[in-house]
Design a protein around this motif. Sequence first.
Motif, PDB file in Angstrom:
ATOM      1  N   ARG A 103       0.815  -1.221   0.000  1.00 53.49           N
ATOM      2  CA  ARG A 103       0.000   0.000   0.000  1.00 53.49           C
ATOM      3  C   ARG A 103       0.842   1.261   0.000  1.00 53.49           C
ATOM      4  NH1 ARG A 103      -4.162  -0.814   4.747  1.00 53.49           N
ATOM      5  NH2 ARG A 103      -4.854   1.221   4.033  1.00 53.49           N
ATOM      6  N   LYS A 104       2.177   1.091   0.124  1.00 50.68           N
ATOM      7  CA  LYS A 104       3.057   2.255   0.178  1.00 50.68           C
ATOM      8  C   LYS A 104       3.488   2.651  -1.234  1.00 50.68           C
ATOM      9  CE  LYS A 104       6.104   5.256   1.396  1.00 50.68           C
ATOM     10  NZ  LYS A 104       5.760   6.509   2.022  1.00 50.68           N
ATOM     11  N   GLN A 105       3.013   3.819  -1.693  1.00 51.92           N
ATOM     12  CA  GLN A 105       3.408   4.268  -3.037  1.00 51.92           C
ATOM     13  C   GLN A 105       4.763   4.962  -2.958  1.00 51.92           C
ATOM     14  OE1 GLN A 105       0.492   6.366  -5.398  1.00 51.92           O
ATOM     15  NE2 GLN A 105       1.621   5.744  -7.207  1.00 51.92           N
ATOM     16  N   PRO A 107      16.058  13.657  -1.058  1.00 52.01           N
ATOM     17  CA  PRO A 107      16.360  13.311   0.328  1.00 52.01           C
ATOM     18  C   PRO A 107      16.118  11.821   0.578  1.00 52.01           C
ATOM     19  CG  PRO A 107      14.249  14.452   0.177  1.00 52.01           C
ATOM     20  CD  PRO A 107      14.836  14.447  -1.200  1.00 52.01           C
ATOM     21  N   ASN A 108      16.491  11.337   1.751  1.00 51.31           N
ATOM     22  CA  ASN A 108      16.256   9.935   2.084  1.00 51.31           C
ATOM     23  C   ASN A 108      14.770   9.617   1.947  1.00 51.31           C
ATOM     24  OD1 ASN A 108      18.736  10.495   4.449  1.00 51.31           O
ATOM     25  ND2 ASN A 108      18.940   8.957   2.872  1.00 51.31           N
ATOM     26  N   GLY A 109      14.500   8.486   1.330  1.00 49.41           N
ATOM     27  CA  GLY A 109      13.115   8.049   1.187  1.00 49.41           C
ATOM     28  C   GLY A 109      12.390   8.662  -0.001  1.00 49.41           C
ATOM     29  N   ALA A 110      13.096   9.450  -0.819  1.00 45.98           N
ATOM     30  CA  ALA A 110      12.446  10.130  -1.956  1.00 45.98           C
ATOM     31  C   ALA A 110      11.984   9.152  -3.031  1.00 45.98           C
ATOM     32  CB  ALA A 110      13.408  11.139  -2.564  1.00 45.98           C
ATOM     33  N   GLY A 111      12.666   8.006  -3.122  1.00 43.23           N
ATOM     34  CA  GLY A 111      12.302   7.026  -4.152  1.00 43.23           C
ATOM     35  C   GLY A 111      13.430   6.753  -5.129  1.00 43.23           C
ATOM     36  N   LYS A 112      14.627   7.249  -4.843  1.00 38.86           N
ATOM     37  CA  LYS A 112      15.759   7.102  -5.782  1.00 38.86           C
ATOM     38  C   LYS A 112      16.110   5.630  -6.007  1.00 38.86           C
ATOM     39  CE  LYS A 112      18.573   9.538  -3.184  1.00 38.86           C
ATOM     40  NZ  LYS A 112      17.688   9.732  -2.021  1.00 38.86           N
ATOM     41  N   SER A 113      16.238   4.873  -4.909  1.00 36.07           N
ATOM     42  CA  SER A 113      16.628   3.461  -5.060  1.00 36.07           C
ATOM     43  C   SER A 113      15.542   2.653  -5.760  1.00 36.07           C
ATOM     44  CB  SER A 113      16.943   2.848  -3.689  1.00 36.07           C
ATOM     45  OG  SER A 113      18.059   3.486  -3.142  1.00 36.07           O
ATOM     46  N   THR A 114      14.302   3.009  -5.496  1.00 34.63           N
ATOM     47  CA  THR A 114      13.188   2.314  -6.166  1.00 34.63           C
ATOM     48  C   THR A 114      13.256   2.570  -7.675  1.00 34.63           C
ATOM     49  OG1 THR A 114      11.851   2.618  -4.177  1.00 34.63           O
ATOM     50  CG2 THR A 114      10.681   2.051  -6.216  1.00 34.63           C
ATOM     51  N   LEU A 115      13.482   3.810  -8.038  1.00 32.70           N
ATOM     52  CA  LEU A 115      13.616   4.138  -9.467  1.00 32.70           C
ATOM     53  C   LEU A 115      14.796   3.381 -10.069  1.00 32.70           C
ATOM     54  CD1 LEU A 115      12.916   5.791 -11.978  1.00 32.70           C
ATOM     55  CD2 LEU A 115      14.307   7.661 -11.061  1.00 32.70           C
ATOM     56  N   ASP A 126      24.139   4.580  -8.458  1.00 29.56           N
ATOM     57  CA  ASP A 126      23.248   4.816  -7.320  1.00 29.56           C
ATOM     58  C   ASP A 126      24.073   5.232  -6.109  1.00 29.56           C
ATOM     59  OD1 ASP A 126      21.069   4.972  -5.694  1.00 29.56           O
ATOM     60  OD2 ASP A 126      20.809   2.810  -5.461  1.00 29.56           O
ATOM     61  N   GLU A 127      24.053   6.514  -5.803  1.00 37.14           N
ATOM     62  CA  GLU A 127      24.787   7.074  -4.662  1.00 37.14           C
ATOM     63  C   GLU A 127      26.204   6.479  -4.575  1.00 37.14           C
ATOM     64  OE1 GLU A 127      22.860   8.482  -1.373  1.00 37.14           O
ATOM     65  OE2 GLU A 127      20.833   7.910  -1.971  1.00 37.14           O
ATOM     66  N   PRO A 128      26.998   6.656  -5.641  1.00 34.05           N
ATOM     67  CA  PRO A 128      28.300   5.971  -5.700  1.00 34.05           C
ATOM     68  C   PRO A 128      29.336   6.519  -4.730  1.00 34.05           C
ATOM     69  CG  PRO A 128      28.058   7.447  -7.558  1.00 34.05           C
ATOM     70  CD  PRO A 128      26.733   7.441  -6.854  1.00 34.05           C
TER      71      PRO A 128
END
Length: 243
Positions: free
Chosen positions: A15-17, A37-45, A159-161
Amino acid sequence: MTGLVVDGLSFSYGRKQALRDVSFRVEPGRFCALLGPNGAGKSTLFALLTRLFTTRTGRIQIMGHDLARTPRKALAQIGVVFQQPTLDLDLTVQANLTYFAALQGLCGRDARRRIAAALDRLDMGERARERVRDLNGGHRRRTEIARCLLHDPAVLLLDEPTVGLDAASRAAITRHVHDLSENNGKTILWTTHLSDEVRDSDQLVILNHGQVRTDGTCATLRGAQPLADYFQRQSKAPTCAAA
Ligand SMILES: Nc1ncnc2c1ncn2[C@@H]1O[C@H](COP(=O)(O)OP(=O)(O)OP(=O)(O)O)[C@@H](O)[C@H]1O
């Protein structure tokens, strides 16, 4: 042909978009900083771009190849550096790259030539025979970046290298990767939460609460204010329909 196209991408963990209708494009040879910022969705993307995750909502194109319809062609065009290091610490730099080259179907003289060229580009040629365990964090990261160049991909995803590196190593890696876009024509997507890694001439996409807040050239977006202030303001601004 556009290097990277992200079009109407959404993704949920139950349920978490995590991503909501994310769209942007990166032209060939451009350095695009994806700042959030942390939790923005970068790793998901990032997981969607590398096909670790899939979604039915939206589409991704890499050098004109649709990632869902023609994944092999699309994935062949990307070089990836994940946030977590993936080198074998007990092997030398050369052996790590030789192993990866073999996985890409590259061997013999061709592999050796590509490895030497990639290490030279990252100023790592003299460390080829050193064990990765004996390298500092910055040199390990450079080894990973050299490794992702071996199959000559057009698009590099990082990803955040620079996480966990000291200031000097961060600056060196940021400079090397900018150089890969400016002088080698690589299309770069560089995720970070550190505004000092972004140059004025870079494309800047700010992601917050799973949505694109701004997309444009860094200098134009920030105007007279320091990027850190602009980023902070964008990160604090309320997000419509945020998850
Ligand atoms: N496996 C999961 N299950 C549920 N929610 C998740 C999961 N992974 C991430 N999330 C949530 O999805 C949102 C986006 O997370 P994501 O890790 O993509 O952000 P990020 O920008 O990469 O953050 P960071 O910089 O901390 O890595 C966050 O709200 C996070 O809590």
